[in-house]
Scaffold this motif. Structure first.
Motif, PDB file in Angstrom:
ATOM      1  N   LYS A 134       0.815  -1.209   0.000  1.00  0.00           N
ATOM      2  CA  LYS A 134       0.000   0.000   0.000  1.00  0.00           C
ATOM      3  C   LYS A 134       0.857   1.270   0.000  1.00  0.00           C
ATOM      4  CE  LYS A 134      -3.683  -2.283   2.670  1.00  0.00           C
ATOM      5  NZ  LYS A 134      -4.444  -2.278   3.949  1.00  0.00           N
ATOM      6  N   LYS A 171       3.657   4.043  -1.173  1.00  0.00           N
ATOM      7  CA  LYS A 171       4.143   4.593  -2.433  1.00  0.00           C
ATOM      8  C   LYS A 171       5.655   4.469  -2.558  1.00  0.00           C
ATOM      9  CE  LYS A 171       0.346   7.897  -2.945  1.00  0.00           C
ATOM     10  NZ  LYS A 171      -0.021   9.335  -3.105  1.00  0.00           N
ATOM     11  N   SER A 180      11.707  -1.970  -7.812  1.00  0.00           N
ATOM     12  CA  SER A 180      10.540  -2.453  -7.085  1.00  0.00           C
ATOM     13  C   SER A 180      10.725  -3.953  -6.877  1.00  0.00           C
ATOM     14  CB  SER A 180       9.253  -2.171  -7.873  1.00  0.00           C
ATOM     15  OG  SER A 180       9.294  -2.831  -9.123  1.00  0.00           O
ATOM     16  N   ALA A 214       6.837  -1.169  -3.632  1.00  0.00           N
ATOM     17  CA  ALA A 214       7.458   0.021  -4.221  1.00  0.00           C
ATOM     18  C   ALA A 214       8.942   0.100  -3.894  1.00  0.00           C
ATOM     19  CB  ALA A 214       6.742   1.271  -3.714  1.00  0.00           C
TER      20      ALA A 214
END
Length: 333
Positions: free
Chosen positions: A143, A145, A249, A270
């Motif tokens: 979740k 960023k 990532s 991320a």
């Protein structure tokens, strides 16, 4: 008592030195910290695994600057350091004792004569982060960023290759905050050995990644963690570097991980220094395997992984600067 002399006495206690010895050898400076005492302290005694002292910290800094990384600089002579001492001794044609004797000290000192400690003023930009706690659950990480550093201390530790707890010991009573001047290992300006080639060796038993020179001799080394033999073991033989990614990532695929919870879902994590693959990915010709960084530098060389070859983020970044796609990777038992 001058500020520099007080600094030396406090630092001596923090680093495990007898204050009396530092007071005897110190030459107080009028307006600056006296780093000469640290650099010139007696390093004639041999060091071996289990030692904890300022001399160990000096040796760790010198090994790091010679590209024989001890992992985190922490003033403690552990297994990673012993492996790197042996590797450095081999590269210098010295007896591979794993102990730092007078000959090894001389070789380390001849490789670099820069001050071992430096002063650094923490900037507003440093302190601004962003910093954010990394959740343990992969679904929660997905979740986010980005996966930044969790604290200023963690960020500075990685920047200067030092254990965050040891960084505090180097700076007793100093607040780690914007505007503070701190003492750090002087490791950021070390240059890659000129003779490095595009040939790596991974010693699975020793948990070390070596970089060879053009004559096939050892030129650099880094401690690694590596996947266990029960979960997609890394085969012996020759592989190649297939791709290189900065700030990657990470695709969490529970089907590839025996340790993943049964109800875990595939997720994309991320980039960031606390991403599971750290700040660098060097993909190997074996599918799903790579050489990469890690958010947990203290575990490198000491723990098994779910797969792949883990280095500290700073060692992975150094390696990525000198190794190109197509480089050969020889895996040995």
């Amino acid at each position: 008592m001058s500020f520099s002399r007080r600094f030396l006495l406090v630092s001596a206690a923090a680093l495990g030195l007898a204050p009396a010895a530092w007071a005897r050898d110190a030459k107080p400076a009028a307006n600056a910290l006296d780093f000469d005492a640290f650099n010139a302290a007696d390093d004639s005694l041999a060091l071996s695994q289990g030692a904890k002292s300022a001399a160990v910290a000096r040796a760790q800094i010198l090994l790091d600057r010679a590209w024989f990384s001890p992992g985190e600089i922490d003033g403690a002579f552990g297994q990673n350091m012993q492996r790197m001492v042996r590797a450095f001794q081999r590269s210098e044609g010295l007896k591979e004792s794993g102990r730092i004797d007078q000959g090894t000290w001389a070789a380390l000192r001849s490789a670099s004569d820069a001050p071992l400690l430096a002063r650094y003023t923490i900037t507003e930009q440093d302190a601004a982060g962003p910093f954010e706690k990394t959740p343990a659950d992969m679904a929660e990480r997905a979740k986010m960023k980005a996966l930044p550093y969790q604290s200023l201390g963690e960020m500075l530790g990685e920047r200067f290759h030092v254990n965050p707890g040891y960084l505090k010991r180097l700076n007793p009573g100093v607040k780690i905050a914007a505007g503070s001047e701190i003492v750090v290992p002087n490791v950021r300006e070390s240059k890659a050995p000129a003779r490095l080639s595009q040939h790596l060796e991974i010693d699975k038993g020793e948990r070390v990644l070596y970089v060879l020179d053009k004559d096939g001799q050892l030129a650099a080394g880094f401690p690694i963690s590596i996947g266990n033999e029960d979960n997609d073991p890394l085969p012996l033989g020759t592989l190649t570097i297939k791709n290189a990614v900065d700030n990657p990532s990470f695709t969490f695929d529970p089907r590839l991980l025996k340790s993943a919870p049964q109800d875990a879902q595939k997720a994309e994590i991320a980039p960031g220094p606390n991403n599971p693959v750290g700040t660098i990915w060097l993909g190997l010709s074996k599918p799903h395997w790579g050489i990469h960084g890690t958010p947990d530098p203290s575990t490198v060389g000491h723990s098994e992984t779910n797969g792949c070859i883990h280095l500290t983020n700073w060692d992975a970044e150094r390696l990525a600067k000198v190794i190109k796609v197509g480089a050969k990777v020889e895996v040995q038992a």
